[in-house]
Scaffold this motif. Structure first.
Motif, mmCIF file in Angstrom:
data_model
loop_
_atom_site.group_PDB
_atom_site.id
_atom_site.type_symbol
_atom_site.label_atom_id
_atom_site.label_comp_id
_atom_site.label_asym_id
_atom_site.label_seq_id
_atom_site.Cartn_x
_atom_site.Cartn_y
_atom_site.Cartn_z
ATOM 1 N N ARG A 75 2.226 -27.821 45.785
ATOM 2 C CA ARG A 75 2.334 -26.964 44.598
ATOM 3 C C ARG A 75 2.268 -27.813 43.332
ATOM 4 N NH1 ARG A 75 3.942 -21.931 45.801
ATOM 5 N NH2 ARG A 75 4.798 -21.522 47.844
ATOM 6 N N PRO A 100 -6.482 -16.816 47.857
ATOM 7 C CA PRO A 100 -5.162 -16.626 48.477
ATOM 8 C C PRO A 100 -4.209 -15.859 47.572
ATOM 9 C CG PRO A 100 -5.471 -18.916 47.840
ATOM 10 C CD PRO A 100 -6.770 -18.222 47.591
ATOM 11 N N ASP A 101 -3.256 -15.200 48.195
ATOM 12 C CA ASP A 101 -2.262 -14.439 47.441
ATOM 13 C C ASP A 101 -1.377 -15.355 46.605
ATOM 14 O OD1 ASP A 101 -3.235 -12.082 48.551
ATOM 15 O OD2 ASP A 101 -1.866 -12.205 50.260
ATOM 16 N N ASP A 102 -1.011 -16.513 47.154
ATOM 17 C CA ASP A 102 -0.156 -17.472 46.462
ATOM 18 C C ASP A 102 -1.042 -18.505 45.768
ATOM 19 O OD1 ASP A 102 1.783 -19.145 45.545
ATOM 20 O OD2 ASP A 102 2.571 -19.703 47.528
ATOM 21 N N ARG A 103 -1.353 -18.251 44.495
ATOM 22 C CA ARG A 103 -2.251 -19.147 43.752
ATOM 23 C C ARG A 103 -1.556 -20.401 43.234
ATOM 24 N NH1 ARG A 103 -6.526 -15.734 40.208
ATOM 25 N NH2 ARG A 103 -7.220 -14.342 41.841
ATOM 26 N N ASP A 104 -0.279 -20.524 43.464
ATOM 27 C CA ASP A 104 0.461 -21.704 43.018
ATOM 28 C C ASP A 104 0.489 -22.785 44.091
ATOM 29 O OD1 ASP A 104 1.015 -20.510 40.571
ATOM 30 O OD2 ASP A 104 2.847 -19.584 41.329
ATOM 31 N N LYS A 105 -0.204 -22.556 45.183
ATOM 32 C CA LYS A 105 -0.223 -23.488 46.302
ATOM 33 C C LYS A 105 -1.671 -23.893 46.571
ATOM 34 C CE LYS A 105 2.210 -23.786 50.685
ATOM 35 N NZ LYS A 105 2.932 -23.026 51.709
ATOM 36 N N TYR A 117 -8.352 -21.383 41.129
ATOM 37 C CA TYR A 117 -9.251 -20.791 42.128
ATOM 38 C C TYR A 117 -10.370 -20.070 41.401
ATOM 39 C CZ TYR A 117 -5.819 -21.784 45.724
ATOM 40 O OH TYR A 117 -4.960 -22.433 46.562
#
Length: 171
Positions: free
Chosen positions: A141, A88-93, A164
């Motif tokens: 998060r 995913p683009d948002d790796r903090d989630k 990830y």
């Protein structure tokens, strides 16, 4: 009482590349190695004569049915699942495929990876995305608080780390 049981509810249709690779390897092993070996054993047992009292023959036929059933299940399942090989683009989630490190109030850490229902293995830290723990984690998060029910009590965990895998295995 009959043997009929209602069908299991279908799990999610997502799988990691590693899980799909394991399923393909199992089909290949069952079809190319296990089934020919058992077929030869059944053939040898059938040559001995009376099949009604031949345990090798009876067990072998039963094992062949089990192998065929498992191959049929895996083949159908591989056709309908979606391999999630994109990070995913948002790796903090927390999303599908993430390794999530949790810390409880006593400082004890546990690490889980959210995977598809066909590949979960709690001993290895792989939990199904359909499980209550994974459902509680998805969308959270780092530093978020998560309450999870364990043995009739609620335990509070804090998300310490989200990772990830960077590469997918070769198919």
């Amino acid at each position: 009482m009959g043997r009929w049981r209602p069908p299991r509810p279908r799990g999610s249709r997502y799988i990691t590349p590693e899980g799909a690779q394991r399923m393909r390897a199992e089909v290949k092993f069952l079809w190319e190695q296990e089934r020919p070996r058992v077929t030869q054993a059944v053939s040898d047992a059938a040559k001995l004569g009376d099949r009604s009292e031949n345990a090798d023959y009876i067990y072998g036929k039963k094992r062949l049915r089990e192998i065929d059933s498992r191959v049929r299940f895996l083949t159908k399942r591989l056709e309908e699942i979606t391999v999630v090989d994109r990070i995913p683009d948002d790796r903090d989630k927390v999303f599908f495929g993430a390794w999530v490190t949790l810390e409880d109030e006593n400082g004890k850490e546990v690490k889980y990876r959210i995977v598809g229902p066909d590949e979960f293995n709690v001993k290895e830290g792989l939990i199904s995305m359909d499980s209550p723990v994974a459902r509680a984690l998805l969308g959270k998060r780092i530093d978020d608080e998560v309450e999870i029910q364990q043995m009739e009590q609620w335990v509070t965990y804090y998300i310490c780390e989200i990772e990830y895998p960077d590469t997918a295995p070769e198919s």
